[in-house]
Write a protein that holds these residues in place. Sequence first.
Motif, mmCIF file in Angstrom:
data_model
loop_
_atom_site.group_PDB
_atom_site.id
_atom_site.type_symbol
_atom_site.label_atom_id
_atom_site.label_comp_id
_atom_site.label_asym_id
_atom_site.label_seq_id
_atom_site.Cartn_x
_atom_site.Cartn_y
_atom_site.Cartn_z
ATOM 1 N N ASN A 208 0.939 -1.441 0.252
ATOM 2 C CA ASN A 208 0.483 0.249 0.230
ATOM 3 C C ASN A 208 0.553 1.344 -0.005
ATOM 4 O O ASN A 208 0.594 2.481 0.456
ATOM 5 C CB ASN A 208 -1.220 -0.307 0.881
ATOM 6 N N LEU A 209 1.932 1.245 -0.694
ATOM 7 C CA LEU A 209 2.684 2.317 -0.275
ATOM 8 C C LEU A 209 3.134 2.777 -2.312
ATOM 9 O O LEU A 209 3.185 1.823 -3.017
ATOM 10 C CB LEU A 209 4.067 2.457 -0.423
ATOM 11 N N PRO A 223 10.412 9.814 7.305
ATOM 12 C CA PRO A 223 9.849 9.138 7.273
ATOM 13 C C PRO A 223 8.562 10.753 7.356
ATOM 14 O O PRO A 223 9.353 11.718 8.549
ATOM 15 C CB PRO A 223 9.592 8.508 7.916
ATOM 16 N N ASP A 224 7.423 10.860 7.275
ATOM 17 C CA ASP A 224 6.332 11.996 7.688
ATOM 18 C C ASP A 224 7.058 12.966 6.633
ATOM 19 O O ASP A 224 6.093 14.038 6.998
ATOM 20 C CB ASP A 224 5.929 11.522 9.233
ATOM 21 N N LEU A 240 -1.564 20.322 -3.625
ATOM 22 C CA LEU A 240 -2.815 19.865 -3.388
ATOM 23 C C LEU A 240 -1.825 18.626 -2.523
ATOM 24 O O LEU A 240 -0.892 17.458 -2.889
ATOM 25 C CB LEU A 240 -3.138 18.909 -4.168
ATOM 26 N N PHE A 241 -2.155 17.861 -1.412
ATOM 27 C CA PHE A 241 -1.638 17.385 -0.176
ATOM 28 C C PHE A 241 -1.680 15.235 -1.434
ATOM 29 O O PHE A 241 -2.855 15.384 -1.747
ATOM 30 C CB PHE A 241 -2.782 17.442 1.312
ATOM 31 N N VAL A 242 -0.852 14.835 -0.961
ATOM 32 C CA VAL A 242 -0.367 13.420 -1.652
ATOM 33 C C VAL A 242 -0.546 12.507 -0.859
ATOM 34 O O VAL A 242 -1.023 11.644 -0.572
ATOM 35 C CB VAL A 242 0.524 13.584 -2.951
ATOM 36 N N GLY A 243 0.497 12.660 0.556
ATOM 37 C CA GLY A 243 0.763 11.754 1.480
ATOM 38 C C GLY A 243 1.686 12.164 2.110
ATOM 39 O O GLY A 243 2.268 13.407 2.185
ATOM 40 N N ALA A 261 6.005 6.309 -0.755
ATOM 41 C CA ALA A 261 5.049 6.995 0.058
ATOM 42 C C ALA A 261 3.564 6.162 0.531
ATOM 43 O O ALA A 261 3.327 5.236 -0.377
ATOM 44 C CB ALA A 261 4.903 8.353 -1.093
ATOM 45 N N LYS A 262 3.275 6.522 1.402
ATOM 46 C CA LYS A 262 1.713 6.751 1.947
ATOM 47 C C LYS A 262 0.647 7.347 2.055
ATOM 48 O O LYS A 262 1.193 8.665 1.912
ATOM 49 C CB LYS A 262 1.642 6.381 3.310
ATOM 50 N N SER A 263 -0.526 7.049 1.902
ATOM 51 C CA SER A 263 -1.474 7.929 1.323
ATOM 52 C C SER A 263 -2.250 7.828 2.316
ATOM 53 O O SER A 263 -3.039 6.363 2.931
ATOM 54 C CB SER A 263 -2.110 7.858 -0.488
#
Length: 279
Positions: A208-209, A223-224, A240-243, A261-263
Motif C-alpha cells: 500500500n505504498l 519519514p513523515d 494538493l496533499f498527496v501523502g 510514500a503512503k496515502s
Amino acid sequence: MKRKNVFKRVVLFFIAFSVVSLIGMGFIKNNAYYQSADRSFFSFVSMIRYGIFDKPIKTVGNVSNDVATMWDVRYENDQLRSQLDAVNHWQAQLNELQHEVNELKELNNLKTIHSEYTLINATVMNRSSETWDSAVTIDRGSDDGIEVGDGVVTPKGIVGRVIKVDAKTSVVSLIVANDDYSQMSVKIQEPSGSFVQGILKSYNKDTNLFTISLLQTNISITPDMVISTSGLGGVYPAGLFVGNVDSVKEVADGAGITVYAKSLVDFNALNYVSVVKKP
C-alpha cells in the motif's frame, strides 16, 4: 439390668422421634402453604438485601460513571472549542493571504497562479468489480463543467483524474491503477521550507505504498515529510496533499533516491470526491 432397659428405651425414643421428624419435614416441604411461605420469606430477604446493599452500590457506581463521562465530555468540548478558535485564526490568516495574492497578481498582470483552483463536489455512483482497483464513476459530467484531465481529490489526498466525460457522469482513473494516468509531478517539503521535486510513478498493492523517484542525491528525506503536487504537468494545481514519506531507499551506484510514500485515502471506500477545476 434396669439401667440397660432404660438406655434402650431412650435410644428407641430418639430413633422414633428422628424418623417422625424427618417424615414431618418432608410432608411440610411438600405442602403448598410451606412452599409459598418459603418463597415469600426469601423474596422478603432478597428485597431487603437489594434495598440495603445492591441498590446503593449500583447507584454509587452509576453516579461515578456519570461524573467520569461528564468530565470526559467537558474535556472534549474544551478541545473542540480550542480547535474552533484555531480554525478562526487560520481563516483570518487565509483571508489576509488571499488579499495579498490578489494584489500581487494585479501588480504583475497575472490572471492565474499554479495553486489556484475550485472544487466541484461529486458522489461515487458506480464501481464495477472488473475495474475496482483502477476506475470509478461519479455523478458529475460535462453539464457541471467537468472536463477530461481534471484532477479528483478527497480531503485526505489525491484520488485520480477524469479520463471520460458524459453529460451527467464521468469516469475517474485512480492513481493506484498503475497506468499512464497514475504518474504525477510531486514535491517533498523539507524542514527548511524548501521543496524537493520528484515523480510519483507506481503503487504497490501488497505494501500500500507509492514509489517516488528523485534525481537529487545530496538531500536528506526522512519519514513523515509532507508530499504535495508540484503544479507541473498541467493536471493538478500546486499544493494538493498527496501523502507522507514512509521510507527512503538509495538507488544502486548512487544514481538517485527512491522514496516510498503512503496515502491517507482509503481507495476501497470512496464515496464522496471533489473534482479540481483550474481557472
